[in-house]
Design a protein around this motif. Structure first.
Motif, PDB file in Angstrom:
ATOM      1  N   LYS A  10       0.601   0.358   9.557  1.00 35.37           N
ATOM      2  CA  LYS A  10      -0.970  -0.205   9.203  1.00 35.37           C
ATOM      3  C   LYS A  10      -2.093   0.639  10.303  1.00 35.37           C
ATOM      4  O   LYS A  10      -3.131   0.720   9.347  1.00 35.37           O
ATOM      5  N   GLU A  24       0.842  -1.163   0.083  1.00 33.97           N
ATOM      6  CA  GLU A  24      -0.119   0.139   0.092  1.00 33.97           C
ATOM      7  C   GLU A  24       0.745   1.283   0.029  1.00 33.97           C
ATOM      8  O   GLU A  24       0.006   2.312   0.073  1.00 33.97           O
ATOM      9  N   HIS A  25       2.067   1.193  -0.155  1.00 33.60           N
ATOM     10  CA  HIS A  25       3.156   2.259   0.113  1.00 33.60           C
ATOM     11  C   HIS A  25       4.178   2.410  -0.829  1.00 33.60           C
ATOM     12  O   HIS A  25       4.340   1.480  -1.624  1.00 33.60           O
TER      13      HIS A  25
END
Length: 137
Positions: A120, A28-29
């Motif tokens: 997270k 996600e990064h």
């Protein structure tokens, strides 16, 4: 978030296992890494990683340059404290830049585990606030 991944030779496997274990979070990064470490992680996880030079050839300094211009949010650097590093001054400069620019830095798997759970949960929103303040001011 923009996350840098670095590991000394004796710690590369540990970092690969760590990133593999938390692959859904890392996916996600934006990921950046020093050369060999980044290539090894890419091969093992299939994640997209911007790879710089290897650490001894200037990769640590390239990551440090991103820190200095506020282009990185987190550094995970698995260091080998028991082996002398020929580019130790570069390593120390990178660690110093993390302190100067308030960049969270994990230098071992225990600290990285805490950090990844914080990422997270979204615990690093203070970086967004700092960026907004700079843009307004």
């Amino acid at each position: 978030m923009k996350i840098a991944l670095i590991a000394h030779d004796q710690k590369k496997k540990d970092l690969i296992h760590f990133v593999t274990a938390y692959r859904p979070i890392f996916a996600e990064h934006e990921l950046y890494a020093t050369g060999t470490t980044g290539k090894n992680i890419q091969e093992s996880t299939g994640l997209d990683i911007h790879c710089f030079q290897s650490g001894p050839l200037g990769g640590d300094q390239q990551i440090g340059a991103l820190i200095a211009v506020d282009q990185l949010d987190v550094v995970i650097f698995f260091r080998d404290p028991l082996t002398a590093q020929p580019h130790e001054p570069d390593v120390n400069a990178l660690l110093r830049l993390c302190d100067v620019y308030q960049i969270p830095l994990a230098t071992n798997i225990a600290a990285a585990e805490i950090m990844i759970h914080g990422i997270k949960r979204g615990d690093f929103h203070w970086r967004d606030i700092v960026h907004q303040t700079k843009e307004q001011g």
